[in-house]
Scaffold this motif. Structure first.
Motif, PDB file in Angstrom:
ATOM      1  N   GLY A  93       2.302   2.170  -3.299  1.00 56.85           N
ATOM      2  CA  GLY A  93       1.356   2.514  -4.353  1.00 56.85           C
ATOM      3  C   GLY A  93       1.064   1.394  -5.311  1.00 56.85           C
ATOM      4  O   GLY A  93       0.778   1.629  -6.491  1.00 56.85           O
TER       5      GLY A  93
ATOM      6  N   ASP B 231      -7.302  -6.339   1.369  1.00 57.53           N
ATOM      7  CA  ASP B 231      -7.583  -6.075   2.783  1.00 57.53           C
ATOM      8  C   ASP B 231      -8.600  -7.070   3.334  1.00 57.53           C
ATOM      9  O   ASP B 231      -8.466  -7.567   4.465  1.00 57.53           O
ATOM     10  CB  ASP B 231      -8.094  -4.643   2.942  1.00 57.53           C
ATOM     11  CG  ASP B 231      -8.226  -4.233   4.405  1.00 57.53           C
ATOM     12  OD1 ASP B 231      -7.287  -4.508   5.179  1.00 57.53           O
ATOM     13  OD2 ASP B 231      -9.263  -3.654   4.771  1.00 57.53           O
TER      14      ASP B 231
ATOM     15  N   TYR C 244      -1.449  -0.719  -5.184  1.00 57.28           N
ATOM     16  CA  TYR C 244      -2.859  -1.085  -5.267  1.00 57.28           C
ATOM     17  C   TYR C 244      -3.703   0.060  -5.808  1.00 57.28           C
ATOM     18  O   TYR C 244      -3.483   1.223  -5.461  1.00 57.28           O
ATOM     19  CB  TYR C 244      -3.414  -1.416  -3.875  1.00 57.28           C
ATOM     20  CG  TYR C 244      -2.896  -2.686  -3.242  1.00 57.28           C
ATOM     21  CD1 TYR C 244      -3.008  -3.918  -3.868  1.00 57.28           C
ATOM     22  CD2 TYR C 244      -2.302  -2.653  -1.980  1.00 57.28           C
ATOM     23  CE1 TYR C 244      -2.554  -5.075  -3.279  1.00 57.28           C
ATOM     24  CE2 TYR C 244      -1.838  -3.812  -1.373  1.00 57.28           C
ATOM     25  CZ  TYR C 244      -1.966  -5.012  -2.027  1.00 57.28           C
ATOM     26  OH  TYR C 244      -1.502  -6.159  -1.436  1.00 57.28           O
ATOM     27  N   SER C 245      -4.676  -0.271  -6.643  1.00 54.06           N
ATOM     28  CA  SER C 245      -5.797   0.643  -6.850  1.00 54.06           C
ATOM     29  C   SER C 245      -6.708   0.471  -5.634  1.00 54.06           C
ATOM     30  O   SER C 245      -6.513  -0.456  -4.838  1.00 54.06           O
ATOM     31  CB  SER C 245      -6.560   0.270  -8.135  1.00 54.06           C
ATOM     32  OG  SER C 245      -7.187  -1.011  -7.978  1.00 54.06           O
ATOM     33  N   TRP C 246      -7.701   1.335  -5.489  1.00 56.84           N
ATOM     34  CA  TRP C 246      -8.576   1.209  -4.322  1.00 56.84           C
ATOM     35  C   TRP C 246      -9.312  -0.120  -4.321  1.00 56.84           C
ATOM     36  O   TRP C 246      -9.470  -0.764  -3.288  1.00 56.84           O
ATOM     37  CB  TRP C 246      -9.573   2.375  -4.270  1.00 56.84           C
ATOM     38  CG  TRP C 246      -8.974   3.595  -3.626  1.00 56.84           C
ATOM     39  CD1 TRP C 246      -8.696   4.789  -4.221  1.00 56.84           C
ATOM     40  CD2 TRP C 246      -8.553   3.718  -2.265  1.00 56.84           C
ATOM     41  NE1 TRP C 246      -8.114   5.646  -3.328  1.00 56.84           N
ATOM     42  CE2 TRP C 246      -8.032   5.012  -2.112  1.00 56.84           C
ATOM     43  CE3 TRP C 246      -8.554   2.854  -1.168  1.00 56.84           C
ATOM     44  CZ2 TRP C 246      -7.518   5.481  -0.900  1.00 56.84           C
ATOM     45  CZ3 TRP C 246      -8.049   3.332   0.039  1.00 56.84           C
ATOM     46  CH2 TRP C 246      -7.540   4.616   0.168  1.00 56.84           C
ATOM     47  N   HIS C 247      -9.749  -0.553  -5.506  1.00 61.28           N
ATOM     48  CA  HIS C 247     -10.453  -1.838  -5.576  1.00 61.28           C
ATOM     49  C   HIS C 247      -9.521  -2.984  -5.201  1.00 61.28           C
ATOM     50  O   HIS C 247      -9.903  -3.885  -4.439  1.00 61.28           O
ATOM     51  CB  HIS C 247     -11.011  -2.068  -6.985  1.00 61.28           C
ATOM     52  CG  HIS C 247     -11.611  -3.428  -7.178  1.00 61.28           C
ATOM     53  ND1 HIS C 247     -12.780  -3.829  -6.547  1.00 61.28           N
ATOM     54  CD2 HIS C 247     -11.184  -4.503  -7.915  1.00 61.28           C
ATOM     55  CE1 HIS C 247     -13.050  -5.075  -6.889  1.00 61.28           C
ATOM     56  NE2 HIS C 247     -12.104  -5.509  -7.713  1.00 61.28           N
ATOM     57  N   GLN C 248      -8.283  -2.957  -5.733  1.00 59.12           N
ATOM     58  CA  GLN C 248      -7.323  -4.009  -5.408  1.00 59.12           C
ATOM     59  C   GLN C 248      -7.025  -4.030  -3.913  1.00 59.12           C
ATOM     60  O   GLN C 248      -6.890  -5.102  -3.314  1.00 59.12           O
ATOM     61  CB  GLN C 248      -6.032  -3.802  -6.203  1.00 59.12           C
ATOM     62  CG  GLN C 248      -6.166  -4.076  -7.684  1.00 59.12           C
ATOM     63  CD  GLN C 248      -4.937  -3.637  -8.459  1.00 59.12           C
ATOM     64  OE1 GLN C 248      -4.236  -2.697  -8.074  1.00 59.12           O
ATOM     65  NE2 GLN C 248      -4.667  -4.317  -9.566  1.00 59.12           N
ATOM     66  N   PHE C 249      -6.931  -2.845  -3.319  1.00 59.67           N
ATOM     67  CA  PHE C 249      -6.647  -2.796  -1.883  1.00 59.67           C
ATOM     68  C   PHE C 249      -7.815  -3.372  -1.080  1.00 59.67           C
ATOM     69  O   PHE C 249      -7.608  -4.101  -0.105  1.00 59.67           O
ATOM     70  CB  PHE C 249      -6.382  -1.361  -1.430  1.00 59.67           C
ATOM     71  CG  PHE C 249      -6.251  -1.243   0.068  1.00 59.67           C
ATOM     72  CD1 PHE C 249      -5.130  -1.745   0.720  1.00 59.67           C
ATOM     73  CD2 PHE C 249      -7.263  -0.660   0.828  1.00 59.67           C
ATOM     74  CE1 PHE C 249      -5.016  -1.656   2.099  1.00 59.67           C
ATOM     75  CE2 PHE C 249      -7.155  -0.567   2.193  1.00 59.67           C
ATOM     76  CZ  PHE C 249      -6.023  -1.069   2.837  1.00 59.67           C
ATOM     77  N   GLU C 250      -9.023  -3.050  -1.478  1.00 59.27           N
ATOM     78  CA  GLU C 250     -10.194  -3.577  -0.747  1.00 59.27           C
ATOM     79  C   GLU C 250     -10.227  -5.096  -0.798  1.00 59.27           C
ATOM     80  O   GLU C 250     -10.517  -5.756   0.206  1.00 59.27           O
ATOM     81  CB  GLU C 250     -11.475  -2.988  -1.342  1.00 59.27           C
ATOM     82  CG  GLU C 250     -11.687  -1.520  -0.977  1.00 59.27           C
ATOM     83  CD  GLU C 250     -12.893  -0.927  -1.688  1.00 59.27           C
ATOM     84  OE1 GLU C 250     -13.494  -1.637  -2.522  1.00 59.27           O
ATOM     85  OE2 GLU C 250     -13.230   0.240  -1.408  1.00 59.27           O
TER      86      GLU C 250
ATOM     87  N   LEU D 265       0.834  -1.208   0.000  1.00 60.77           N
ATOM     88  CA  LEU D 265       0.000   0.000   0.000  1.00 60.77           C
ATOM     89  C   LEU D 265       0.867   1.256   0.000  1.00 60.77           C
ATOM     90  O   LEU D 265       0.618   2.201  -0.762  1.00 60.77           O
ATOM     91  CB  LEU D 265      -0.914  -0.008   1.230  1.00 60.77           C
ATOM     92  CG  LEU D 265      -1.870   1.186   1.362  1.00 60.77           C
ATOM     93  CD1 LEU D 265      -2.860   1.214   0.198  1.00 60.77           C
ATOM     94  CD2 LEU D 265      -2.622   1.125   2.686  1.00 60.77           C
TER      95      LEU D 265
END
Length: 441
Positions: free
Chosen positions: A67, A78, A69-75, A64
């Motif tokens: 950088g 996570d 992850y995109s937000w979707h990838q991070f969700e 994270l």
């Protein structure tokens, strides 16, 4: 048996315990050895850590912060960690059940029309391999300083800096080679003894790799076949295994004081005269042959002292560092293919010219300046800190502008220049040359 330090004898039963009391280093005459005090008693097996929430959170935080992850990838990532979805695959690996059968894929090689073979497992298995790859940094100190691929805190431009520092302004003879299909052609029978020595303090991890690498079953076009696959390009742990396999070569040249660098399958070395270069070249090629590898003849090259040499996308001569001709050619190929794809999209969807041009500009702005994924070629991170010549940047700038204008007419003619430079800037265009000079302020 003798302990890894070579100073006493012990039974096989106590060898592993003794190995945990010292740091691993590599010596070409005897292999990986342990010297300065560094306690491994409290260090869990990497395989055991696959079931550890803290290890997964550490990997998640690191990716994270970088950088990746995109937000979707991070969700998604996570949730995978927070809901402990890693436990089933961790349990299987702890019990020695393995990852299953890898899938063989043939993909386009980035920037060329060539194909390359990669291997993948299921999503959860690939995540487990990513964590293993991250935790393998505990062995990073075992590799020679002239090995630059997939090292903690090292990047390709560090190799260029160190090489130029080592040779200074001295005219040098240069030999460069590329190993053909390196990852997928490594003989596992030769790799395993090296790996066993390095991982003497983590037997579960060695057994995991032994099982994974000696099982030659792969899923190819929906059918299970049996074929050699080396360390399997595309799997997260393959870069580490590639470093292990040629570590003795790296250490040989480092200990001999030869100016040398290796980045994965790319090797370069230097000498003050042709005779010495031929001697180093003979030694290197003998190593390559002994390791069961082959050289790619199309990428083998000798440079005379008055020629600029090219390595890792850079062109270097005396104090001048620019972008290599091969890199420029690859980038032009990508730009041309992307422009043709956007033109087809524009015609199929009846899209306006400016919308298509803006889409291409956004794509290359991300590629050149904004994408922080360490696996993606971002010029501002890869090239700008090292180069001091801008001719290559100018050539790519001009070609990209030409292809953006091509989207307005679908033809390469003078009518394209009705699209003025100010229009490109209004659509968001950022010049490589301008951004380079701005980064130097």
């Amino acid at each position: 048996m003798n302990c890894a330090c070579g100073g006493c004898s012990m039974t096989p039963k106590t060898a592993l315990q003794a190995a945990r009391s010292c740091t691993i280093l590599y010596k070409p005459d005897t292999g990986f050895q342990r010297h300065s005090p560094f306690s491994f008693f409290d260090m869990e097996s990497i395989i055991t850590l696959l079931a550890d929430q803290g290890a997964w959170e550490q990997l998640l935080a690191r990716r994270l912060m970088r950088g990746c992850y995109s937000w979707h990838q991070f969700e998604v990532a996570d949730a995978f960690v927070g809901e402990q979805k890693y436990l089933p695959v961790a349990e299987r690996l702890v019990q020695g059940q393995g990852l299953g059968i890898p899938v063989k894929k043939t993909i386009n090689k980035m920037g060329t029309g060539k194909k390359r073979v990669v291997y993948t497992y299921g999503p959860d298995e690939m995540r487990a391999l990513s964590l293993i790859s991250y935790l393998l940094y505990r062995y990073d100190h075992c590799f020679a300083p002239n090995c630059y691929a997939f090292r903690q805190g090292l990047h390709p431009h560090d190799a260029i800096r160190q090489l130029n520092k080592a040779i200074g302004y001295c005219p040098m003879w240069v030999y460069k080679l590329d190993i053909h299909d390196y990852f997928n052609s490594i003989p596992i029978a030769l790799l395993l003894p090296k790996l066993a020595l390095l991982l003497a303090d983590d037997q579960p991890l060695f057994r995991f790799f032994e099982q994974m690498l000696t099982d030659n079953h792969v899923l190819d076009n929906g059918k299970v076949v049996e074929e050699p696959h080396g360390i399997m390009a595309g799997t997260p742990t393959s870069p580490f295994l590639a470093n292990v396999f040629l570590s003795d070569v790296d250490h040989h040249f480092h200990d001999a004081g030869v100016v040398y660098a290796r980045y994965s399958d790319d090797i370069i070395l230097f000498a003050q005269d042709q005779e010495t270069l031929e001697s180093h070249k003979t030694t290197l090629l003998r190593f390559i042959e002994q390791h069961g590898l082959t050289v790619n003849p199309d990428k083998e090259r000798v440079y005379t002292p008055d020629e600029p040499f090219e390595f890792l996308g850079f062109k270097c001569h005396e104090h001048e560092i620019g972008i290599s001709a091969a890199t420029i050619k690859k980038m032009k190929g990508k730009i041309s293919r992307h422009a043709r794809a956007l033109l087809r999209w524009r015609k199929r969807k009846d899209i306006g010219a400016e919308r298509a041009m803006a889409a291409m500009i956004r794509h290359y702005n991300r590629k050149f300046f904004e994408d922080d994924d360490p696996e993606t070629l971002t010029w501002s991170r890869w090239y700008f800190p090292v180069i001091n010549q801008t001719e290559g940047l100018k050539e790519i700038d001009q070609y990209l502008q030409q292809q953006i204008r091509f989207l307005s007419t679908g033809r390469h003619n003078k009518a394209n220049f009705k699209v003025e430079y100010e229009t490109l800037k209004r659509l968001g265009y950022r010049s490589l040359v301008h951004e380079f000079y701005r980064s130097q302020k």
